[in-house]
Design an enzyme around this catalytic site. Structure first.
Site, PDB file in Angstrom:
ATOM      1  N   GLN A   1       0.768  -1.391  -0.197  1.00  0.00           N
ATOM      2  CA  GLN A   1       0.188  -0.080   0.363  1.00  0.00           C
ATOM      3  C   GLN A   1       0.643   0.983  -0.095  1.00  0.00           C
ATOM      4  OE1 GLN A   1      -2.175  -1.054   3.680  1.00  0.00           O
ATOM      5  NE2 GLN A   1      -1.289   1.031   4.643  1.00  0.00           N
ATOM      6  N   GLY A   2       0.249   2.132  -0.079  1.00  0.00           N
ATOM      7  CA  GLY A   2       1.505   3.751  -0.617  1.00  0.00           C
ATOM      8  C   GLY A   2      -0.351   4.534  -0.379  1.00  0.00           C
ATOM      9  N   TYR A   3       0.285   5.867   0.222  1.00  0.00           N
ATOM     10  CA  TYR A   3      -0.082   7.016   0.551  1.00  0.00           C
ATOM     11  C   TYR A   3      -0.637   8.006  -1.188  1.00  0.00           C
ATOM     12  CZ  TYR A   3      -1.325   4.402   4.454  1.00  0.00           C
ATOM     13  OH  TYR A   3      -1.501   3.937   5.302  1.00  0.00           O
ATOM     14  N   ILE A   4      -1.301   8.753  -1.377  1.00  0.00           N
ATOM     15  CA  ILE A   4      -1.414   9.642  -2.244  1.00  0.00           C
ATOM     16  C   ILE A   4      -1.629  10.960  -1.771  1.00  0.00           C
ATOM     17  CG2 ILE A   4      -1.988   7.448  -4.479  1.00  0.00           C
ATOM     18  CD1 ILE A   4      -4.824   8.111  -4.056  1.00  0.00           C
TER      19      ILE A   4
ATOM     20  N   ASN B   1       0.101   3.086   9.955  1.00  0.00           N
ATOM     21  CA  ASN B   1       0.727   3.259   7.904  1.00  0.00           C
ATOM     22  C   ASN B   1       1.659   4.665   7.818  1.00  0.00           C
ATOM     23  OD1 ASN B   1       0.678   0.298   7.906  1.00  0.00           O
ATOM     24  ND2 ASN B   1      -1.322   0.317   8.773  1.00  0.00           N
TER      25      ASN B   1
END
Length: 161
Positions: free
Chosen positions: A27-30, A146
Site C-alpha cells: 500500500q501507498g499513500y497518495i 501506516n
C-alpha cells in the site's frame, strides 16, 4: 460513509505457529496530512484485489472511512509511481480469539521486525479479551500508523536506551 473503530497493539510473543495463511499487502499513500491526524488517501493491493481508501480525522477511537474496490491495473500503476521506499509491505493474518477476529500485520522492508495486532470494534465502548500475545497498546501513538510508517519507518527510529 462508514466508520472505523479499532484498537492496535504491539505483538509481544512469537505468533508464527498460528499465522499460517496470510494475505500479502502493498500500500501507498497518495495524500495525507502528516502530524495532525487529518484525512489520508491510500491505495492498497491485497493479493489480487485493489482498493482506494480515504480515512478522515480520528475522534477518539472513531474515524470516518470510505473504501472502494478499484481496478488492479489502476492501483498497480499508481503504486509504481510512488517512491518505492514509502510503500508499506506486510503480510496480514486473521486470527480468532475469544469470539473476535484479530488482524496481525507482519511488516517487511524498512519496517521489518514490526508486528502489530488490531481489532475492529462495533462501538467505541465495546469490551474484548486481550490475548496473551499482545503487549503495549499503540492505538493513539501516531508513529505506528501506516501512513507514518511510510515516511518514518521503524528502521530509522533511534535505538532504545
Amino acid at each position: 460513509m462508514s466508520f472505523e473503530i479499532e484498537r492496535r497493539f504491539l505483538v509481544c510473543q512469537d505468533v508464527r505457529h498460528f499465522c499460517r495463511h496470510g494475505d500479502r499487502i502493498v500500500q501507498g499513500y497518495i495524500s495525507f496530512d502528516n502530524g495532525s491526524g487529518g484525512q489520508k488517501a491510500r491505495v492498497r493491493i491485497r493479493n489480487d484485489q485493489a482498493f482506494l481508501t480515504i480515512k478522515g480525522e480520528r475522534r477518539g477511537l472513531i474515524r470516518p472511512e470510505f473504501e472502494r474496490a478499484v481496478p488492479f491495473s489502476w492501483a498497480s500503476v499508481l503504486l509504481s509511481r510512488l517512491p518505492p521506499e514509502t510503500l508499506i509491505r506486510k503480510t496480514r493474518y486473521e486470527v480468532g480469539f475469544a469470539g473476535m477476529t484479530w488482524e496481525i500485520d507482519v511488516f517487511d522492508g524498512r519496517n521489518s521486525g514490526l508486528v502489530v495486532a488490531e481489532i475492529e470494534l462495533e462501538h467505541a465502548e465495546q469490551e474484548f479479551e486481550l490475548p496473551d500475545w499482545v503487549g503495549a497498546e499503540v492505538t493513539f501513538d501516531e508513529r505506528y500508523g501506516n501512513s507514518s510508517l511510510a515516511v518514518r519507518p521503524v528502521s530509522t527510529w533511534p535505538a532504545a536506551a
